[in-house]
Design a protein around this motif. Structure first.
Motif, PDB file in Angstrom:
ATOM      1  N   VAL A  99       6.570 -27.415  -9.000  1.00  0.00           N
ATOM      2  CA  VAL A  99       6.051 -26.148  -8.504  1.00  0.00           C
ATOM      3  C   VAL A  99       4.542 -26.289  -8.304  1.00  0.00           C
ATOM      4  O   VAL A  99       3.816 -26.627  -9.244  1.00  0.00           O
ATOM      5  CB  VAL A  99       6.368 -24.986  -9.472  1.00  0.00           C
ATOM      6  N   VAL A 100       4.068 -26.032  -7.080  1.00  0.00           N
ATOM      7  CA  VAL A 100       2.646 -26.212  -6.766  1.00  0.00           C
ATOM      8  C   VAL A 100       1.917 -24.885  -6.564  1.00  0.00           C
ATOM      9  O   VAL A 100       0.689 -24.831  -6.625  1.00  0.00           O
ATOM     10  CB  VAL A 100       2.465 -27.106  -5.525  1.00  0.00           C
ATOM     11  N   ALA A 101       2.677 -23.812  -6.323  1.00  0.00           N
ATOM     12  CA  ALA A 101       2.064 -22.491  -6.146  1.00  0.00           C
ATOM     13  C   ALA A 101       3.121 -21.424  -6.365  1.00  0.00           C
ATOM     14  O   ALA A 101       4.324 -21.671  -6.180  1.00  0.00           O
ATOM     15  CB  ALA A 101       1.450 -22.341  -4.756  1.00  0.00           C
ATOM     16  N   SER A 102       2.675 -20.258  -6.784  1.00  0.00           N
ATOM     17  CA  SER A 102       3.594 -19.133  -6.965  1.00  0.00           C
ATOM     18  C   SER A 102       2.910 -17.859  -6.497  1.00  0.00           C
ATOM     19  O   SER A 102       1.689 -17.803  -6.338  1.00  0.00           O
ATOM     20  CB  SER A 102       4.018 -19.002  -8.436  1.00  0.00           C
ATOM     21  N   ALA A 103       3.715 -16.840  -6.277  1.00  0.00           N
ATOM     22  CA  ALA A 103       3.191 -15.544  -5.860  1.00  0.00           C
ATOM     23  C   ALA A 103       3.939 -14.447  -6.598  1.00  0.00           C
ATOM     24  O   ALA A 103       5.162 -14.520  -6.751  1.00  0.00           O
ATOM     25  CB  ALA A 103       3.354 -15.346  -4.351  1.00  0.00           C
ATOM     26  N   SER A 104       3.195 -13.457  -7.072  1.00  0.00           N
ATOM     27  CA  SER A 104       3.809 -12.239  -7.583  1.00  0.00           C
ATOM     28  C   SER A 104       3.332 -11.091  -6.719  1.00  0.00           C
ATOM     29  O   SER A 104       2.169 -11.076  -6.287  1.00  0.00           O
ATOM     30  CB  SER A 104       3.438 -11.993  -9.051  1.00  0.00           C
ATOM     31  N   GLY A 105       4.207 -10.160  -6.434  1.00  0.00           N
ATOM     32  CA  GLY A 105       3.838  -9.069  -5.550  1.00  0.00           C
ATOM     33  C   GLY A 105       4.472  -7.756  -5.974  1.00  0.00           C
ATOM     34  O   GLY A 105       5.659  -7.706  -6.283  1.00  0.00           O
ATOM     35  N   TRP A 106       3.662  -6.718  -6.033  1.00  0.00           N
ATOM     36  CA  TRP A 106       4.169  -5.358  -6.221  1.00  0.00           C
ATOM     37  C   TRP A 106       4.366  -4.742  -4.841  1.00  0.00           C
ATOM     38  O   TRP A 106       3.460  -4.793  -4.001  1.00  0.00           O
ATOM     39  CB  TRP A 106       3.176  -4.513  -7.009  1.00  0.00           C
ATOM     40  N   ARG A 107       5.535  -4.188  -4.626  1.00  0.00           N
ATOM     41  CA  ARG A 107       5.719  -3.421  -3.398  1.00  0.00           C
ATOM     42  C   ARG A 107       6.082  -1.985  -3.763  1.00  0.00           C
ATOM     43  O   ARG A 107       6.764  -1.730  -4.767  1.00  0.00           O
ATOM     44  CB  ARG A 107       6.754  -4.051  -2.463  1.00  0.00           C
ATOM     45  N   ILE A 108       5.587  -1.081  -2.947  1.00  0.00           N
ATOM     46  CA  ILE A 108       5.661   0.345  -3.240  1.00  0.00           C
ATOM     47  C   ILE A 108       6.341   1.053  -2.084  1.00  0.00           C
ATOM     48  O   ILE A 108       6.095   0.740  -0.907  1.00  0.00           O
ATOM     49  CB  ILE A 108       4.243   0.927  -3.464  1.00  0.00           C
ATOM     50  N   ALA A 109       7.211   1.992  -2.406  1.00  0.00           N
ATOM     51  CA  ALA A 109       7.872   2.787  -1.376  1.00  0.00           C
ATOM     52  C   ALA A 109       6.836   3.583  -0.599  1.00  0.00           C
ATOM     53  O   ALA A 109       5.931   4.185  -1.185  1.00  0.00           O
ATOM     54  CB  ALA A 109       8.895   3.721  -2.008  1.00  0.00           C
ATOM     55  N   LYS A 110       6.963   3.599   0.718  1.00  0.00           N
ATOM     56  CA  LYS A 110       5.988   4.273   1.559  1.00  0.00           C
ATOM     57  C   LYS A 110       6.123   5.797   1.454  1.00  0.00           C
ATOM     58  O   LYS A 110       7.216   6.334   1.275  1.00  0.00           O
ATOM     59  CB  LYS A 110       6.148   3.841   3.015  1.00  0.00           C
ATOM     60  N   ALA A 111       4.982   6.467   1.556  1.00  0.00           N
ATOM     61  CA  ALA A 111       4.921   7.927   1.587  1.00  0.00           C
ATOM     62  C   ALA A 111       3.753   8.307   2.484  1.00  0.00           C
ATOM     63  O   ALA A 111       2.901   7.470   2.788  1.00  0.00           O
ATOM     64  CB  ALA A 111       4.747   8.505   0.184  1.00  0.00           C
ATOM     65  N   ASP A 112       3.674   9.555   2.898  1.00  0.00           N
ATOM     66  CA  ASP A 112       2.606   9.987   3.802  1.00  0.00           C
ATOM     67  C   ASP A 112       1.383  10.427   3.005  1.00  0.00           C
ATOM     68  O   ASP A 112       1.380  11.486   2.377  1.00  0.00           O
ATOM     69  CB  ASP A 112       3.102  11.144   4.679  1.00  0.00           C
ATOM     70  N   SER A 113       0.323   9.593   3.026  1.00  0.00           N
ATOM     71  CA  SER A 113      -0.948   9.965   2.400  1.00  0.00           C
ATOM     72  C   SER A 113      -2.046  10.135   3.443  1.00  0.00           C
ATOM     73  O   SER A 113      -3.235  10.140   3.100  1.00  0.00           O
ATOM     74  CB  SER A 113      -1.354   8.916   1.350  1.00  0.00           C
ATOM     75  N   THR A 114      -1.651  10.302   4.703  1.00  0.00           N
ATOM     76  CA  THR A 114      -2.627  10.471   5.784  1.00  0.00           C
ATOM     77  C   THR A 114      -3.625  11.604   5.512  1.00  0.00           C
ATOM     78  O   THR A 114      -4.833  11.428   5.751  1.00  0.00           O
ATOM     79  CB  THR A 114      -1.904  10.716   7.121  1.00  0.00           C
ATOM     80  N   PRO A 115      -3.187  12.768   4.979  1.00  0.00           N
ATOM     81  CA  PRO A 115      -4.157  13.858   4.781  1.00  0.00           C
ATOM     82  C   PRO A 115      -5.269  13.544   3.782  1.00  0.00           C
ATOM     83  O   PRO A 115      -6.305  14.208   3.792  1.00  0.00           O
ATOM     84  CB  PRO A 115      -3.283  15.019   4.287  1.00  0.00           C
ATOM     85  N   VAL A 116      -5.057  12.533   2.906  1.00  0.00           N
ATOM     86  CA  VAL A 116      -6.065  12.244   1.883  1.00  0.00           C
ATOM     87  C   VAL A 116      -6.644  10.833   2.028  1.00  0.00           C
ATOM     88  O   VAL A 116      -7.274  10.311   1.108  1.00  0.00           O
ATOM     89  CB  VAL A 116      -5.481  12.438   0.469  1.00  0.00           C
ATOM     90  N   GLU A 117      -6.442  10.194   3.177  1.00  0.00           N
ATOM     91  CA  GLU A 117      -7.035   8.870   3.413  1.00  0.00           C
ATOM     92  C   GLU A 117      -8.539   8.911   3.204  1.00  0.00           C
ATOM     93  O   GLU A 117      -9.213   9.827   3.690  1.00  0.00           O
ATOM     94  CB  GLU A 117      -6.776   8.447   4.864  1.00  0.00           C
ATOM     95  N   ALA A 118      -9.092   7.901   2.477  1.00  0.00           N
ATOM     96  CA  ALA A 118     -10.532   7.924   2.206  1.00  0.00           C
ATOM     97  C   ALA A 118     -10.981   6.576   1.655  1.00  0.00           C
ATOM     98  O   ALA A 118     -10.177   5.795   1.139  1.00  0.00           O
ATOM     99  CB  ALA A 118     -10.876   9.029   1.205  1.00  0.00           C
TER     100      ALA A 118
END
Length: 262
Positions: A99-118
């Motif tokens: 094994v020369v490399a590994s990756a861990s990843g969190w993925r999150i269910a999408k939701a609408d946060s457009t009104p509070v984008e900042a």
């Protein structure tokens, strides 16, 4: 033309197996890969882990466990911790049984946060009219030549903080169009190279990892990289990057650096 001369970073050789081409070679040596293409290949595997809802990778950490040879690679991914809103994924890359490399990843269910984008960084000026930047003297051919570099400030050959637009000239995997997330990770590992403060013929400044926090998947071929390297007094540094597409900020990245005289 042999498979290793193909105009892509990798040639598929069966399920989960990929032959690395000469375009993956890193700047330090022609025998080992730049970690941009392997990072993207690990992310490709994470993206292919099945889900029954619309989700996005929110954080990916690449652990570099040794030099990645320019050879056949096996990449496999799995779901480690399922969940309704948040899931943890893992991928491993092996070469010659190691094994020369590994990756861990969190993925999150999408939701609408457009009104509070900042909080995003200001958009970068476009790449239009910017002269491409070539490979600096003393850096090996391969990955650097397979990417198009258009510096807005600084550059690979200029010590200190730098900002550039970067585009893949070739696909990640032969016969496939790379996703926005794959394009992002092909570039993200270049933060320390773009913002290097040391002469690479005299110093190592090699990263042990790459962590990218993603706000949204980028669109288009160009990834903007706004990078800075900080070097501490004990042989350790940090390269930090804000990553953009043509519409604005998409992610932030960080790399821990081992700093040593060559």
């Amino acid at each position: 033309m042999s498979d290793q001369d193909a105009e892509a970073f990798y040639v598929p050789r069966g399920e989960d197996v990929f032959l690395s081409t000469r375009h993956t070679a890193g700047p330090w040596t022609t025998d080992a890969q730049h970690l941009g293409p392997p990072s993207a290949l690990l992310v490709r595997a994470l993206e292919q882990v099945a889900t029954d809802r619309e989700m996005q990778l929110a954080r990916v950490t690449i652990e570099i466990l040794g030099p990645v040879p320019i050879d056949e690679l096996t990449v496999r991914a799995q779901l480690v911790r399922p969940g309704r809103s948040v899931e943890l994924l893992n991928a491993e890359m092996s070469a010659n049984g190691r094994v020369v490399a590994s990756a861990s990843g969190w993925r999150i269910a999408k939701a609408d946060s457009t009104p509070v984008e900042a909080g995003q960084a200001d958009p970068l000026p476009t790449w239009d009219g910017i002269e491409p930047m070539g490979r600096p003297d003393g850096w090996c051919p391969g990955y650097i030549d397979a990417m198009e570099w258009r510096p807005l400030h600084g550059g690979l050959h200029v010590p200190g903080p730098s900002t550039a637009w970067v585009r893949q000239r070739i696909p990640l995997v032969a016969g496939e169009k790379p996703t926005g997330m794959q394009r992002l990770f092909t570039v993200a590992d270049s933060g320390n190279g773009l913002s290097n403060r040391l002469n690479p013929s005299q110093w190592w400044f090699i990263n042990t990892d790459l962590t990218v926090h993603i706000q949204r998947e980028p669109v288009g071929e160009w990834i903007g990289l706004d990078a800075n390297t900080v070097i501490g007094p004990s042989g350790i540094g940090t390269a930090s990057s804000v990553l953009h597409d043509a519409e604005g900020q998409v992610a932030v990245g960080a790399q821990a650096l081992m700093v040593r005289p060559r």
